[in-house]
Design an enzyme around this catalytic site. Structure first.
Site, PDB file in Angstrom:
ATOM      1  N   GLY A 163       0.824  -1.204   0.000  1.00  0.00           N
ATOM      2  CA  GLY A 163       0.000   0.000   0.000  1.00  0.00           C
ATOM      3  C   GLY A 163       0.854   1.247   0.000  1.00  0.00           C
ATOM      4  N   GLU A 164       0.311   2.303  -0.589  1.00  0.00           N
ATOM      5  CA  GLU A 164       1.048   3.565  -0.640  1.00  0.00           C
ATOM      6  C   GLU A 164       0.061   4.713  -0.656  1.00  0.00           C
ATOM      7  OE1 GLU A 164       4.922   5.435  -2.936  1.00  0.00           O
ATOM      8  OE2 GLU A 164       3.721   3.912  -3.933  1.00  0.00           O
ATOM      9  N   THR A 194      -0.408   9.251   0.556  1.00  0.00           N
ATOM     10  CA  THR A 194       0.267  10.544   0.545  1.00  0.00           C
ATOM     11  C   THR A 194       1.263  10.671   1.685  1.00  0.00           C
ATOM     12  OG1 THR A 194      -1.755  11.506  -0.374  1.00  0.00           O
ATOM     13  CG2 THR A 194      -0.116  13.033   0.502  1.00  0.00           C
ATOM     14  N   PHE A 195       0.920  10.093   2.833  1.00  0.00           N
ATOM     15  CA  PHE A 195       1.745  10.303   4.018  1.00  0.00           C
ATOM     16  C   PHE A 195       2.430   9.028   4.513  1.00  0.00           C
ATOM     17  CE2 PHE A 195      -1.834  13.315   4.145  1.00  0.00           C
ATOM     18  CZ  PHE A 195      -1.131  14.512   4.073  1.00  0.00           C
ATOM     19  N   SER A 196       2.248   7.911   3.833  1.00  0.00           N
ATOM     20  CA  SER A 196       2.838   6.673   4.337  1.00  0.00           C
ATOM     21  C   SER A 196       2.892   5.612   3.250  1.00  0.00           C
ATOM     22  CB  SER A 196       2.037   6.147   5.530  1.00  0.00           C
ATOM     23  OG  SER A 196       0.721   5.795   5.108  1.00  0.00           O
ATOM     24  N   SER A 197       3.690   4.578   3.514  1.00  0.00           N
ATOM     25  CA  SER A 197       3.735   3.374   2.693  1.00  0.00           C
ATOM     26  C   SER A 197       3.591   2.177   3.619  1.00  0.00           C
ATOM     27  CB  SER A 197       5.052   3.292   1.906  1.00  0.00           C
ATOM     28  OG  SER A 197       5.178   4.375   1.008  1.00  0.00           O
ATOM     29  N   VAL A 198       2.950   1.126   3.130  1.00  0.00           N
ATOM     30  CA  VAL A 198       2.701  -0.053   3.960  1.00  0.00           C
ATOM     31  C   VAL A 198       3.364  -1.264   3.319  1.00  0.00           C
ATOM     32  CG1 VAL A 198       0.959  -1.498   5.067  1.00  0.00           C
ATOM     33  CG2 VAL A 198       0.497   0.935   4.704  1.00  0.00           C
ATOM     34  N   LYS A 212       3.808  -0.002   8.617  1.00  0.00           N
ATOM     35  CA  LYS A 212       3.459   1.309   8.060  1.00  0.00           C
ATOM     36  C   LYS A 212       4.605   2.281   8.285  1.00  0.00           C
ATOM     37  CE  LYS A 212      -0.109   4.906   8.137  1.00  0.00           C
ATOM     38  NZ  LYS A 212      -1.421   5.331   8.697  1.00  0.00           N
ATOM     39  N   ASP A 263     -11.383  10.108   7.562  1.00  0.00           N
ATOM     40  CA  ASP A 263     -11.084   9.543   6.240  1.00  0.00           C
ATOM     41  C   ASP A 263     -11.733   8.163   6.104  1.00  0.00           C
ATOM     42  OD1 ASP A 263     -10.078   9.566   3.687  1.00  0.00           O
ATOM     43  OD2 ASP A 263      -8.072   8.902   4.252  1.00  0.00           O
TER      44      ASP A 263
END
Length: 478
Positions: A54-55, A57-61, A79, A166
Site C-alpha cells: 500500500g502507498e 500521501t503520508f505513508s507506505s505499507v 506502516k 477519512d
C-alpha cells in the site's frame, strides 16, 4: 520500542530478493524495501519484508514476516510514515491505535520502531479484498453485515472522542471469507472537544494556532485577488462573484451553478466587496473573520459541512462517509461520487438530496448555499434499483451520478433487459421483482433505505449517530 518477538536475524539481501505469494516484487519495490532497511536498520533483526502492499500521501505499507518465540511465523503490516509528518501528528496516530485499537473492528498496534525522523508502526496483517473487486458479488446480507461492523467501529472510536476523518472502503479492511473487518489509518484523525486522546487535544491547539485558510479556495464566498500591500500579500481576497459563473451538471441534464457564501448577520456585513477584478484587497474582505476549517478526507466521501468549510465539524462527518459507502453498496456503483473540486462535489450531492434541502441544511450550520436552478430530491430506493438494473430507466432520464465507474452488478457482465415499452409490472409487484436474485437484491427491505436516508442527512446536527444507527431495525438479529 524494541520488539521481543523474533529469534533470528533476516539478511537484507534475502529480504529484497524474496517473492510474495502473488508475484515477484518489482525493481522499484525492491529499491523501496532496501531503502527502508537502511533508514530503520533494526527492522532487519525482526522482519523479513516481503512486499509493498500500500502507498498513500503520508505513508507506505509493507508486508513483513516475523518468527515468533514459539517457532511460528506471523505476518505483520509495517506502516512507514513519511518523515515530513509533524511529530505530534505521528505520536497522535500511534496513541489512537494504542488506546482505541485492538477491539470493536479497529486495528491495533503491536510494535513501533524509530530511527531519527523515520517511524515504522507494526500492526497485525489482515488479508482482505478491495471493495471494487467484490462489490458486484456481494449479497444484500453481506452488505448489511459490512455496514453493521463499520458502524460498530465508528461507535467505538466516537466514544473516545476520535473523529477518523477519512472513512472509505480502503480504510475499512474486509475479509469476505472470514467475515472479519478492521478500521485502519488514523493519520488524519482529530479529536472532539472532550476527546480522551491527549495528543489529539494537542493537535487541536496546534491547528487553531495555524494561519486561517484564506489561501485555499474559500467556499464561504470564493477566492483570490492580488495585493499591493504586505498584509494583502499574505491574505487573498474572498470574492463573491467567482463561483457564480461556474457550471455544474444538474439531475435533469441542464447546467446548474452552485456557490456558497457566509450569511449576512450584521449591518456592517451588508457592505459590498469593491475589490472584485481589481489588483487590491478591499477593507470589507480584510475585515472578514478569520476562519480555520479542516478539509481533510477523500474526495467523494466528504460531508456537506466539510465541503462548505463549516468550522465546527464533529463525528457526524464519519457517519456521512459511512452513508456514502452504503449508497455505493446498495446501488452497485463505486465510487459513487467523483468530483474534481468541492463545488462539483456539492452539486453532485444536490442532484441526489435536493438543492432546496441542501440550502436549508447549510443555513442550520451557518452557511448559505445558492444554486442556479432547483434540483429535486430523489427517492433513494428508485435511484439504487435503477443503477443496479432492477428498475427500468425512463427514456428521458439518465442516472444523476456522473463519472461513476461501472461495475458488474449482475455477476454475468450484463444488465437485465428492461421491460418492453408499455408493459407494466404485475400489479402489487415491485418493478423487476420477477427476476429472482439469489443474493437477495429483489428483497431489499425498506429499512435499508430508511437508514441510508438518516446516514445521509444533510444537517450534521440531526444526522443519526453511529450508536443510534446500530439500534436501527435493519440490524435486528445482529
Amino acid at each position: 520500542m524494541e520488539s521481543p518477538v523474533c529469534t533470528e536475524t533476516f539478511p537484507i539481501d534475502g529480504c529484497v530478493k524474496s517473492t510474495s505469494k502473488k508475484s515477484k516484487t518489482s525493481r522499484s519495490v525492491e529499491s523501496d524495501i532496501e531503502s527502508l532497511y537502511k533508514a530503520v536498520p533494526q527492522l532487519a533483526k525482526t522482519f523479513r519484508i516481503i512486499d509493498k502492499i500500500g502507498e498513500g500521501t503520508f505513508s507506505s505499507v509493507y508486508l513483513g514476516e516475523a518468527r515468533m518465540r514459539d517457532g511460528s511465523r506471523d505476518m505483520f503490516a509495517l506502516k512507514h510514515l513519511i518523515p515530513i509528518s509533524h511529530p505530534t501528528r505521528i505520536a497522535a496516530e500511534l496513541q489512537c491505535l494504542t488506546v482505541v485499537g485492538g477491539r470493536e473492528n479497529v486495528m491495533g498496534v503491536e510494535y513501533c520502531f524509530r530511527k531519527e525522523d523515520h517511524v515504522v508502526i507494526v500492526m497485525p496483517y489482515m488479508e482482505h479484498q478491495a471493495i471494487i473487486d467484490v462489490i458486484g458479488l456481494l449479497s444484500f446480507e453481506e452488505v448489511r453485515l459490512y455496514i453493521y461492523h463499520l458502524l460498530k467501529a465508528l461507535r467505538h472510536i466516537h466514544q473516545f472522542g476520535v473523529i477518523h476523518r477519512d472513512i472509505k472502503p480502503n480504510n475499512f479492511l474486509y475479509n469476505r471469507k472470514a467475515k472479519t473487518f478492521a478500521l485502519v489509518d488514523f493519520g488524519l484523525a482529530q479529536g472532539t472537544a472532550d476527546t480522551q486522546i491527549k495528543l489529539l487535544k494537542d493537535l487541536l491547539g496546534i491547528r487553531k494556532a495555524q494561519r486561517p485558510v484564506f489561501s485555499e479556495r474559500n467556499l464561504n464566498s470564493c477566492t483570490s485577488a492580488a495585493s499591493t500591500t504586505k498584509q494583502a500579500n499574505k491574505t487573498e481576497s474572498v470574492r463573491p462573484g467567482d463561483l457564480s459563473n461556474r457550471r455544474f451538471p444538474s439531475a435533469r441534464g441542464g447546467p446548474a451553478s452552485v456557490r456558497t457564501q457566509k450569511p449576512q448577520r450584521t449591518a456592517q456585513q451588508t457592505f459590498t466587496c469593491s475589490c472584485f477584478q481589481t489588483d487590491r484587497v478591499c477593507n470589507v474582505c480584510l475585515a472578514r473573520k478569520q476562519q480555520v476549517a479542516p478539509r481533510a478526507g477523500t474526495p467523494g466521501f466528504r460531508a456537506p459541512e466539510v465541503l462548505t468549510k463549516c468550522p465546527n465539524q464533529g463525528t457526524a462527518i464519519d457517519v456521512w462517509s459511512a452513508g456514502v459507502i452504503l449508497l455505493s453498496l446498495l446501488s452497485g456503483r463505486y465510487p459513487f461520487f467523483k468530483a474534481s473540486d468541492d463545488m462539483i462535489a456539492l452539486a453532485q450531492i444536490m442532484t441526489i438530496r435536493g438543492s432546496r434541502e441542501t440550502g436549508r441544511a447549510a443555513k442550520a450550520f451557518g452557511k448559505a448555499v445558492l444554486c442556479s436552478r432547483e434540483l429535486p430530491r430523489l427517492d433513494l430506493r428508485e435511484l439504487c434499483e435503477t443503477l443496479r438494473g432492477r428498475r427500468p430507466l425512463p427514456d428521458d432520464e439518465v442516472p444523476p451520478v456522473t463519472d461513476c465507474k461501472d461495475t458488474d452488478i449482475d455477476g454475468t457482465g450484463k444488465t437485465p433487459a428492461p421491460l418492453p415499452k408499455g408493459q407494466d409490472p404485475t400489479p402489487g409487484e415491485k418493478p423487476w421483482s420477477g427476476l429472482h436474485d439469489e443474493r437477495g437484491w429483489d428483497r431489499v427491505p425498506d429499512e435499508a433505505y430508511d437508514l441510508l436516508d438518516r446516514l445521509l442527512d444533510l444537517n450534521p446536527n440531526s444526522r443519526i449517530t453511529a450508536a443510534l444507527a446500530l439500534q436501527h431495525p435493519l440490524f435486528k438479529g445482529l
